[in-house]
Design an enzyme around this catalytic site. Structure first.
Site, PDB file in Angstrom:
ATOM      1  N   ASP A   9     -52.351  37.301 -19.811  1.00 49.71           N
ATOM      2  CA  ASP A   9     -53.288  38.187 -19.114  1.00 49.71           C
ATOM      3  C   ASP A   9     -54.666  38.125 -19.751  1.00 49.71           C
ATOM      4  O   ASP A   9     -55.113  39.076 -20.395  1.00 49.71           O
ATOM      5  CB  ASP A   9     -52.741  39.621 -19.126  1.00 49.71           C
ATOM      6  CG  ASP A   9     -51.493  39.744 -18.277  1.00 49.71           C
ATOM      7  OD1 ASP A   9     -51.376  39.038 -17.258  1.00 49.71           O
ATOM      8  OD2 ASP A   9     -50.608  40.550 -18.630  1.00 49.71           O
ATOM      9  N   LEU A  59     -47.552  37.434  -8.819  1.00 45.61           N
ATOM     10  CA  LEU A  59     -48.599  38.022  -7.966  1.00 45.61           C
ATOM     11  C   LEU A  59     -48.074  39.195  -7.154  1.00 45.61           C
ATOM     12  O   LEU A  59     -48.805  39.789  -6.363  1.00 45.61           O
ATOM     13  CB  LEU A  59     -49.208  36.968  -7.043  1.00 45.61           C
ATOM     14  CG  LEU A  59     -50.242  36.020  -7.642  1.00 45.61           C
ATOM     15  CD1 LEU A  59     -51.204  35.524  -6.588  1.00 45.61           C
ATOM     16  CD2 LEU A  59     -51.049  36.638  -8.777  1.00 45.61           C
ATOM     17  N   LYS A  60     -46.793  39.504  -7.308  1.00 46.23           N
ATOM     18  CA  LYS A  60     -46.181  40.673  -6.648  1.00 46.23           C
ATOM     19  C   LYS A  60     -46.573  40.759  -5.174  1.00 46.23           C
ATOM     20  O   LYS A  60     -47.224  41.716  -4.746  1.00 46.23           O
ATOM     21  CB  LYS A  60     -46.586  41.963  -7.365  1.00 46.23           C
ATOM     22  CG  LYS A  60     -46.246  42.002  -8.835  1.00 46.23           C
ATOM     23  CD  LYS A  60     -46.540  43.354  -9.439  1.00 46.23           C
ATOM     24  CE  LYS A  60     -46.240  43.410 -10.911  1.00 46.23           C
ATOM     25  NZ  LYS A  60     -47.111  42.584 -11.762  1.00 46.23           N
ATOM     26  N   ASP A  63     -46.897  42.203   1.671  1.00 42.16           N
ATOM     27  CA  ASP A  63     -47.745  42.042   2.858  1.00 42.16           C
ATOM     28  C   ASP A  63     -46.844  41.894   4.080  1.00 42.16           C
ATOM     29  O   ASP A  63     -45.622  42.031   3.969  1.00 42.16           O
ATOM     30  CB  ASP A  63     -48.636  40.794   2.658  1.00 42.16           C
ATOM     31  CG  ASP A  63     -49.995  40.949   3.340  1.00 42.16           C
ATOM     32  OD1 ASP A  63     -50.027  41.411   4.498  1.00 42.16           O
ATOM     33  OD2 ASP A  63     -51.014  40.599   2.714  1.00 42.16           O
ATOM     34  N   ILE A  64     -47.419  41.549   5.222  1.00 40.07           N
ATOM     35  CA  ILE A  64     -46.578  41.339   6.399  1.00 40.07           C
ATOM     36  C   ILE A  64     -45.739  40.074   6.171  1.00 40.07           C
ATOM     37  O   ILE A  64     -46.155  39.184   5.410  1.00 40.07           O
ATOM     38  CB  ILE A  64     -47.411  41.243   7.705  1.00 40.07           C
ATOM     39  CG1 ILE A  64     -48.423  40.094   7.628  1.00 40.07           C
ATOM     40  CG2 ILE A  64     -48.100  42.570   7.997  1.00 40.07           C
ATOM     41  CD1 ILE A  64     -49.109  39.798   8.963  1.00 40.07           C
ATOM     42  N   PRO A  65     -44.565  39.998   6.808  1.00 40.86           N
ATOM     43  CA  PRO A  65     -43.654  38.880   6.532  1.00 40.86           C
ATOM     44  C   PRO A  65     -44.294  37.498   6.671  1.00 40.86           C
ATOM     45  O   PRO A  65     -44.091  36.631   5.810  1.00 40.86           O
ATOM     46  CB  PRO A  65     -42.537  39.076   7.567  1.00 40.86           C
ATOM     47  CG  PRO A  65     -42.511  40.557   7.786  1.00 40.86           C
ATOM     48  CD  PRO A  65     -43.942  41.002   7.712  1.00 40.86           C
ATOM     49  N   GLN A 186     -48.221  51.065 -20.613  1.00 43.03           N
ATOM     50  CA  GLN A 186     -46.803  51.036 -20.287  1.00 43.03           C
ATOM     51  C   GLN A 186     -46.184  52.358 -20.709  1.00 43.03           C
ATOM     52  O   GLN A 186     -46.468  52.850 -21.794  1.00 43.03           O
ATOM     53  CB  GLN A 186     -46.105  49.884 -21.029  1.00 43.03           C
ATOM     54  CG  GLN A 186     -46.633  48.512 -20.693  1.00 43.03           C
ATOM     55  CD  GLN A 186     -46.160  47.993 -19.338  1.00 43.03           C
ATOM     56  OE1 GLN A 186     -45.755  48.783 -18.464  1.00 43.03           O
ATOM     57  NE2 GLN A 186     -46.239  46.700 -19.130  1.00 43.03           N
ATOM     58  N   GLY A 206     -46.825  40.648 -23.082  1.00 43.46           N
ATOM     59  CA  GLY A 206     -48.205  40.177 -23.061  1.00 43.46           C
ATOM     60  C   GLY A 206     -48.979  40.608 -24.281  1.00 43.46           C
ATOM     61  O   GLY A 206     -48.976  39.924 -25.328  1.00 43.46           O
TER      62      GLY A 206
HETATM   63  O1  C5P Z   1     -49.218  43.397 -22.016  1.00 40.91           O
HETATM   64  P1  C5P Z   1     -47.858  43.784 -21.512  1.00 40.91           P
HETATM   65  O2  C5P Z   1     -46.751  43.374 -22.444  1.00 40.91           O
HETATM   66  O3  C5P Z   1     -47.779  45.213 -21.052  1.00 40.91           O
HETATM   67  O4  C5P Z   1     -47.653  42.858 -20.217  1.00 40.91           O
HETATM   68  C1  C5P Z   1     -46.607  43.058 -19.307  1.00 40.91           C
HETATM   69  C2  C5P Z   1     -46.875  42.212 -18.113  1.00 40.91           C
HETATM   70  O5  C5P Z   1     -45.846  42.421 -17.154  1.00 40.91           O
HETATM   71  C3  C5P Z   1     -48.200  42.528 -17.403  1.00 40.91           C
HETATM   72  O6  C5P Z   1     -48.761  41.279 -17.050  1.00 40.91           O
HETATM   73  C4  C5P Z   1     -47.815  43.285 -16.159  1.00 40.91           C
HETATM   74  O7  C5P Z   1     -48.633  42.940 -15.071  1.00 40.91           O
HETATM   75  C5  C5P Z   1     -46.398  42.791 -15.895  1.00 40.91           C
HETATM   76  N1  C5P Z   1     -45.520  43.730 -15.186  1.00 40.91           N
HETATM   77  C6  C5P Z   1     -45.315  45.031 -15.611  1.00 40.91           C
HETATM   78  N2  C5P Z   1     -44.504  45.875 -14.887  1.00 40.91           N
HETATM   79  C7  C5P Z   1     -43.871  45.426 -13.789  1.00 40.91           C
HETATM   80  C8  C5P Z   1     -44.059  44.098 -13.363  1.00 40.91           C
HETATM   81  C9  C5P Z   1     -44.882  43.260 -14.122  1.00 40.91           C
HETATM   82  O8  C5P Z   1     -45.857  45.432 -16.630  1.00 40.91           O
HETATM   83  N3  C5P Z   1     -43.041  46.219 -13.142  1.00 40.91           N
END
Ligand code: C5P
Length: 233
Positions: A9, A59-60, A63-65, A186, A206
């Site tokens: 990130d 990229l999660k 959107d529409i199918p 988090q 990350g």
């Molecule tokens: O820096 P950190 O360890 O918090 O990074 C966690 C990564 O996981 C981030 O890139 C975040 O976008 C991703 N993520 C998350 N929660 C989710 C899905 C993905 O934190 N439910």
């Protein structure tokens, strides 16, 4: 054995390249999410694949199918190993994603985001979902499983509950892992050992790695923790 995925990130290319070079063979799997993909485009995925790495494309999609179907086709065409869709996008969207994957690259696994690890119950209520986090996660995981996803993204705190309901082959990808005490944004977090003991397949980490003054050492410690706490099924 559970695998470590390092979240890249960052928005400066030189920093991203330095992290990957520094970590060398100690890390095989990297996450490319909204930040590096927006900053550098698909070239960064090609670069990682060319360097022999695996790519978690986060990229999660939600959107529409039709939009998700074509986007998943493109992602699978780039050879990503794992990608995310939001389960909240519903059955038709999930089935379109799976159809696209089956058409282009059967090797790509698709996992569904349940509830973001930065969410608390108050956040859920604020967006109009009057459920406990546990109920909402189980509900979404059930939808993902029934639609044929390969697994889900969930908080390590939810693993105990989820592992009782779904087979071991249903992948559990866990962000929200904190080796030390910092939480950042988090909220529902656990240590690498706790996540591995509870049955995580992938640990997505990350900032604790990429913002550390010594990423190599942090990775070494995390991998040791993974190895020592591996669950035997
Ligand atoms: O820096 P950190 O360890 O918090 O990074 C966690 C990564 O996981 C981030 O890139 C975040 O976008 C991703 N993520 C998350 N929660 C989710 C899905 C993905 O934190 N439910």
């Amino acid at each position: 054995m559970a695998e470590l995925i390092v979240g890249l990130d960052v928005k400066e290319k030189s920093i991203l390249e330095r992290i990957v070079d520094n970590l060398g063979d100690s890390v095989i799997y990297y996450k490319i999410g909204a930040i590096p993909f927006t900053a550098f485009g698909p070239g960064v995925i090609g670069w990682l694949k060319h360097s022999g790495k695996k790519v978690f494309f986060d990229l999660k999609f939600f959107d529409i199918p039709n939009t998700v179907e074509l986007a998943v086709e493109c992602a699978c065409g780039m050879g990503v190993d794992l990608l995310t869709v939001h389960i909240l996008g519903g059955k038709n969207m999930l089935e379109s994603a799976i159809k696209a994957r089956n058409k282009v690259n059967l090797e790509t696994k698709i996992v569904g985001v349940t509830v973001l690890t930065s969410f608390t119950e108050t956040d859920l209520i604020a967006v109009g979902i009057n459920e406990t986090i546990e109920k909402q996660i189980l509900h979404l995981a059930e939808i993902g499983y029934r639609c044929g996803l390969d697994g889900i993204v969930c908080s390590p705190q939810d693993l105990n509950l989820l592992r009782k309901k779904f087979p071991d082959s249903f992948l559990m990808v866990c962000p929200g892992i904190r080796p030390e005490s910092s939480h950042d944004d988090q909220k529902r977090i656990a240590t690498p050992s706790e996540a591995v003991k509870s049955g995580a397949d992938y640990l997505v980490i990350g900032r604790p790695i990429i913002q550390s003054p010594n990423p190599v050492e942090v990775v070494k410690r995390i991998k040791k923790e993974i190895k020592e706490n591996e669950r035997s099924y």
